[in-house]
Structures are given as structure tokens and as C-alpha cells.
Design a protein around this motif. Structure first.
Motif, short mmCIF file in Angstrom:
data_model
loop_
_atom_site.label_atom_id
_atom_site.label_comp_id
_atom_site.label_asym_id
_atom_site.label_seq_id
_atom_site.Cartn_x
_atom_site.Cartn_y
_atom_site.Cartn_z
N GLU A 4 0.83 -1.20 0.00
CA GLU A 4 0.00 0.00 0.00
C GLU A 4 0.88 1.26 0.00
OE1 GLU A 4 -2.10 -3.45 1.18
OE2 GLU A 4 -0.35 -2.56 2.14
N GLU A 5 1.95 1.24 0.78
CA GLU A 5 2.86 2.39 0.80
C GLU A 5 3.55 2.57 -0.54
OE1 GLU A 5 4.35 2.76 5.40
OE2 GLU A 5 4.99 0.99 4.27
N LEU A 6 3.95 1.47 -1.14
CA LEU A 6 4.57 1.54 -2.46
C LEU A 6 3.58 2.09 -3.49
CD1 LEU A 6 6.47 -1.87 -2.45
CD2 LEU A 6 7.52 0.40 -2.44
N ALA A 7 2.36 1.59 -3.45
CA ALA A 7 1.35 2.07 -4.40
C ALA A 7 1.10 3.56 -4.21
CB ALA A 7 0.05 1.27 -4.23
N GLY A 8 1.09 4.01 -2.95
CA GLY A 8 0.90 5.42 -2.69
C GLY A 8 2.00 6.28 -3.27
#
Length: 373
Positions: A328-332
Motif C-alpha cells: 500500500e505504501e509503495l502504491a501510494g
């Protein structure tokens, strides 16, 4: 399939140039007919000069004073009339064994020698990168090498090193300004710490250089005396200026006495690497660095590359030594998928030793998985 490859260095294993080559090989393993463009990048820290050489710069070698006054082999890069100087080439922490005594004694005199050599050679612009130093001297050594007089209350020259700055009463900068002339100075940094206070150079970076609580307190007081003396000499008030604490305050010294402005190291360097020109029409971007973590989201190269690619609607993948961010952090951050070398190695040492091979293999696997999605 057009692929732009834009990694930062894998610290302790691969330069950004070497990492880009390994990732490029992995892409070709997965897609033999891929059109691959290598654009190694840097964020203004260690390894920046290697990227500038790959962009067509000329290396200039010389011997200068190291952080404890020993002679060290250093170099800078000339590119399009600008001299790119990495502070750590002269006063890098790798030249010392951190200790309380070293934290107080280390200085930036050699950085000033590099700048002086570039000025003598006619550089029209100086770009100074400030990460990885052993010093916490506020750039005082650098300025002394350029002609500054750093004097105590009796008019005697103070000793080199951050610990000696507590006795500074007067700074004379006329010779520095005369030597600099019309040459402009830019500071490339990815940190915003001020010179003084709980987030300043002594408190945050001093312990990394060997300073204990007593030395941190001494260095804080010394940097305050240095900032006050500079202000009395007619410079800006440095205390809480963002980024003035970078590199143990060498950034602040450059801002005050050389008229430098601090800029994002990533944005400054990426201008020269051809990334912006390579992105339009690309089908995929691959970035990476040694550790993909929370710091990567705050001005480091992978996040910067992902933001640039996102403006073109290009998917981004990342390969790193380790990945400490959730999907999720990477996607953000605009990164659609990642691989960590450490997840495919029996130990950290193995991953570092075999980084090029693992990077190639994991890039190929990541690209194949991306094409299957």
C-alpha cells in the motif's frame, strides 16, 4: 517495449551506473527485444559524481586535506562549465573511525581546497553535495581554505574542527568573496535539518560521527558561536534555516558565506541524466536503491522517479536490496510492484556480494510477472 531504467546506488554493493546495467540485463533476459534506456540517478549524496561521469562529465583528480588533515586522494567532475563537488570525497566519514575525539576534530578544509581548485580552473558554477561527512564544523574549514579568517577574541586563528568553534569571535570573509567573484554556488541535499537545535547538525548527525552527549552539547554551542560570528560578519542568520545543518553544517557555511541556495539533490542531478527526455513514450520504468524504506518517500530517487513517471501515466517497478514498505505504501508512492534481493539470498552479506547477479535475476522475474498481470 520501451523501458527506462533509473536506479540510485545500492550502497556498499553497486554504483547507480552498475545497478542500471544489471537491471537492463534483467529486462533483456525477460524481453529480448526490449528497447532499454539507462538513466542512472542520484539524490545528491554519495555516488552522485559517478552518475555525472556517466552523463558525460570530466573527472579532475587532486590531493587535499582529509577530515583529520591527512592527505587524501579526491576528485570532482566538470560538466558544461559547472564543477560538481562531493564533500565526502574530501572529508567523508569513511576516512575515520568515529569517536568523540574525531567528532570534535574533523573538518572540511579539503572541501574548500576542491572548490578553490575549481575556481582557479574557471568554473562558472559550483554544485556542492554535502552528505556523508565526518565533520560538524559548519563549513568553517571549507571557508578557511578559501581565505576566511576565523579568529578568537584575542585575534588569534582558531584551530580546525567543530570542537574549536566555541572560541570564535570574528569571521572575516572579504578574501572568500573576492575569490568567489561571480561564480554561483548551489547545495544539493536531501535533508532539511537546520544548523541548530534538537533537529540540528550536532544533535541529529553528531552521534553518527562518534559524538557522545557531552560532545553533542559542545558542538551545539560551537555551531551557535559560529553562526553568531557569521551573522556579525554580515551574513544571513543561519540558526533555523532549512537544510543549513546538512553535512555537519557545511551547507550552512556555504549558504552564509558563498551565497549558496539549497536544492533537492534529486531534482538537481536528474536534470543532467536525461530521464525527463527518456520518459515520454516509455511503456515501463524501473527504479531501485539499496534500501526502499520510509526515507525513500522523502526526497530520495525512487520516489522522485515514480512521481515523474506518474505524470506520464507510465507504470513503475522497483528492485531494491531490501524493501521495508508495504504494498500500500509503495502504491501510494506510484510503485506498482517490487522485489527485494535479500528475500532471495541466504544472508545480507551474500546479497551484497552477489548484488549484480541477484539484481539481474530479480528484475527479470519482476518484469515477467508484470507482463502476466
Amino acid at each position: 517495449m520501451r523501458v527506462v531504467i533509473a536506479p540510485d546506488k545500492f550502497k556498499g554493493s553497486l554504483t547507480a551506473v552498475e545497478a542500471a546495467e544489471a537491471i537492463g540485463a534483467g529486462v533483456r533476459d525477460a524481453v529480448p527485444d526490449a528497447e532499454v534506456t539507462l538513466c542512472p540517478v542520484a539524490d545528491g549524496g554519495e555516488g552522485t559524481l559517478d552518475v555525472l561521469l556517466a552523463a558525460g562529465g570530466k573527472r579532475v583528480d587532486l590531493r587535499v586535506s582529509g577530515p583529520l588533515s591527512e592527505q587524501v586522494d579526491a576528485w570532482y567532475v566538470l560538466l558544461d562549465g559547472a564543477a560538481y563537488i562531493e564533500s565526502a570525497r574530501a572529508c567523508g566519514i569513511e576516512y575515520v573511525t568515529p569517536s568523540p575525539a574525531v567528532a570534535l576534530a574533523a573538518h572540511t578544509y579539503g572541501v574548500g581546497e576542491l572548490i578553490g581548485h575549481a575556481l582557479t580552473g574557471g568554473a562558472s558554477r559550483i554544485v556542492l553535495t554535502v552528505g556523508g561527512t565526518a565533520s560538524t564544523d559548519g563549513g568553517s574549514g571549507m571557508l578557511r581554505a578559501l581565505g576566511a579568517q576565523v579568529l578568537d577574541s584575542s585575534g588569534a586563528h582558531t584551530a580546525l574542527g567543530g570542537g574549536a568553534l566555541g572560541g570564535v569571535a570574528t569571521v572575516e570573509l572579504a578574501a572568500v568573496r573576492e575569490r568567489l567573484g561571480d561564480t554561483t554556488v548551489r547545495v544539493a541535499t536531501d535533508v532539511t535539518n537546520p544548523l541548530l537545535g534538537p533537529n540540528g547538525a550536532a544533535a541529529v548527525f553528531g552521534p553518527q560521527k562518534g559524538a557522545g552527549p557531552r560532545e553533542v552539547e559542545q558542538l551545539e554551542a560551537a555551531l551557535r558561536a559560529w553562526a553568531d560570528a557569521l551573522h556579525r560578519a554580515g551574513t544571513i542568520a543561519l540558526g533555523d534555516v532549512p537544510s543549513a545543518g546538512a553535512g555537519g553544517g557545511v551547507s550552512g557555511g556555504a549558504m552564509a558565506a558563498l551565497g549558496a541556495r539549497a536544492e533537492s539533490g534529486f531534482h538537481l542531478v536528474v536534470e543532467l541524466t536525461g530521464v525527463a527526455q527518456a520518459l515520454p513514450g516509455a511503456d515501463l520504468v524501473i527504479t531501485g536503491e539499496g534500501s526502499l524504506d520510509q526515507q525513500s518517500l522523502a526526497g530520495k530517487a525512487p520516489a522522485g522517479i515514480a512521481a515523474m513517471a506518474g505524470r506520464h501515466g507510465i507504470p513503475v517497478l522497483a528492485v531494491a536490496g531490501r524493501v521495508a514498505l508495504s504494498p500500500e505504501e509503495l502504491a501510494g508512492a506510484g510503485i506498482a510492484g517490487s522485489r527485494a534481493l535479500i528475500d532471495h539470498a541466504p544472508s545480507l552479506e551474500h546479497a551484497q556480494r552477489e548484488a549484480a547477479r541477484l539484481l539481474r535475476e530479480q528484475t527479470a522475474a519482476l518484469v515477467r510477472a508484470h507482463r502476466e498481470d
